[in-house]
Enzyme design. Structure first.
Site, PDB file in Angstrom:
ATOM      1  CB  SER A  53      -2.037   3.336   6.585  1.00 24.97           C
ATOM      2  OG  SER A  53      -2.475   2.080   7.087  1.00 24.97           O
ATOM      3  CE  LYS A 106       1.595  -5.460   2.452  1.00 26.54           C
ATOM      4  NZ  LYS A 106       1.116  -5.093   3.773  1.00 26.54           N
ATOM      5  CD  GLU A 121       6.708  -1.305   5.244  1.00 24.37           C
ATOM      6  OE1 GLU A 121       6.027  -0.762   4.372  1.00 24.37           O
ATOM      7  OE2 GLU A 121       6.772  -2.535   5.386  1.00 24.37           O
ATOM      8  N   GLY A 138      -1.545  -1.632   6.872  1.00 17.89           N
ATOM      9  CA  GLY A 138      -2.862  -2.167   6.527  1.00 17.89           C
ATOM     10  C   GLY A 138      -3.947  -1.840   7.541  1.00 17.89           C
ATOM     11  CD  GLU A 162       2.273  -8.078   5.580  1.00 20.19           C
ATOM     12  OE1 GLU A 162       2.500  -8.464   4.414  1.00 20.19           O
ATOM     13  OE2 GLU A 162       1.635  -7.032   5.832  1.00 20.19           O
ATOM     14  CG  ASN A 192       4.779  -5.288  -0.263  1.00 19.62           C
ATOM     15  OD1 ASN A 192       4.695  -6.303  -0.960  1.00 19.62           O
ATOM     16  ND2 ASN A 192       4.875  -5.332   1.059  1.00 19.62           N
ATOM     17  CG  HIS A 205       6.803  -6.678   4.700  1.00 24.03           C
ATOM     18  ND1 HIS A 205       5.766  -7.077   5.490  1.00 24.03           N
ATOM     19  CD2 HIS A 205       6.436  -5.508   4.128  1.00 24.03           C
ATOM     20  CE1 HIS A 205       4.794  -6.176   5.416  1.00 24.03           C
ATOM     21  NE2 HIS A 205       5.176  -5.219   4.594  1.00 24.03           N
TER      22      HIS A 205
HETATM   23  P1  PGA Z   1      -0.010  -0.716   3.621  1.00 19.44           P
HETATM   24  O1  PGA Z   1       1.230  -1.731   3.619  1.00 19.44           O
HETATM   25  O2  PGA Z   1       0.353   0.429   2.725  1.00 19.44           O
HETATM   26  O3  PGA Z   1      -1.174  -1.515   3.090  1.00 19.44           O
HETATM   27  O4  PGA Z   1      -0.212  -0.289   5.043  1.00 19.44           O
HETATM   28  C1  PGA Z   1       2.553  -1.267   3.588  1.00 19.44           C
HETATM   29  C2  PGA Z   1       3.505  -2.432   3.582  1.00 19.44           C
HETATM   30  O5  PGA Z   1       3.227  -3.450   4.246  1.00 19.44           O
HETATM   31  O6  PGA Z   1       4.567  -2.388   2.931  1.00 19.44           O
END
Ligand code: PGA
Length: 251
Positions: free
Chosen positions: A214, A11, A168, A174, A98, A9, A96
């Site tokens: 992460s 982003k 998630e 992140g 976000e 992903n 997601h």
């Molecule tokens: P990350 O993000 O691996 O940077 O923690 C995962 C995601 O948001 O899909």
């Protein structure tokens, strides 16, 4: 048997040239490596057509990170599921955290997006997961149950069997904090039990449930070793071909 999948992903990262370079680098590595999972990259909308036309999508599949909750028409700035499908993309990340947090995507909006994705033969990678306060209050099971009931448990068994889920935990995205392999296994098994209750054992056993938050080359093996963790949805570590391949080869 359910599929193991590693999906990136990206982003809101990479301009077109940078994205194309990354996609080609991942494709190249995949051509030279024997892998035991399906590999997908989730790019921004603007990359989809160029990337899907440049790489061999039988080796590396392409996903959008969102699509509209409307079919077509006067929705300035939106991109429909049909448009995404017309680029050669095969998947779309939906729900997601976000998108839920910053763009106010509700259960109902996500329900529409999932239906439109399926109508256009896109595979939704549907994300669920609790925030830190909910985990601290031990409410994670309640939260994921409500998210499933709110946006995907309305699907027919046939349609549900086409989707991929991604658990998630928002506190792990992140942040460098990863769910422990035990925490991941526990909630993945719970999610699978909910699917079994709703759609029966066979569909539950065949549903791919990814872990995200992460995930990196150094912890992927441990996470993926769990019986109910069928791969990962990868943010930060998907932005470098070498790191991403380090996770892909954890299977
Ligand atoms: P990350 O993000 O691996 O940077 O923690 C995962 C995601 O948001 O899909």
């Amino acid at each position: 048997m359910r599929k193991n999948i590693v999906a990136g992903n990206w982003k809101m990262n990479k301009n077109l040239a940078e994205g194309l370079e990354l996609a080609k680098a991942v494709e190249q590595s995949l051509q030279n490596t024997k892998v035991n999972c399906e590999v997908i990259i989730g790019t921004p909308f603007i990359h989809l057509a160029t990337v899907a036309q440049t790489i061999d999508t039988s080796v590396l599949k392409v996903s959008a990170q969102n699509c509209a909750d409307k079919v077509s028409g006067a929705y300035t700035g939106e991109v429909s599921a049909a448009m995404v499908a017309s680029t050669g993309a095969s998947h779309v990340i939906l729900g997601h955290s976000e998108r839920r947090a910053y763009y106010h995507e509700t259960y109902d909006i996500l329900k529409e997006k999932v239906l439109l994705a399926l109508e256009n033969n896109l595979t939704p990678i549907f994300c669920i997961g609790e925030v830190k306060e909910e985990r601290e209050a031990n409410k994670q099971n309640e939260v994921v149950k409500a998210q499933l009931e709110g946006s995907v448990f309305n699907l027919s068994a046939e349609d549900f069997s086409k989707i991929v889920l991604a658990y998630e935990p928002v506190w792990a995205i992140g942040t460098g904090l990863t769910a422990t392999p035990q925490q991941a296994q526990e909630i993945h098994a719970y999610i699978r039990s909910l699917i079994a209750e709703k759609y029966g054992n066979e569909i539950a056993e065949n549903t791919t449930i990814l872990y995200g938050g992460s995930c990196k080359p150094s912890n992927a093996k441990e996470l993926f070793a769990n019986p109910d963790v069928d791969g990962g949805l990868i943010g930060g570590a998907a932005l470098k071909a070498e790191d991403f391949m380090g996770i892909v080869t954890a299977f």
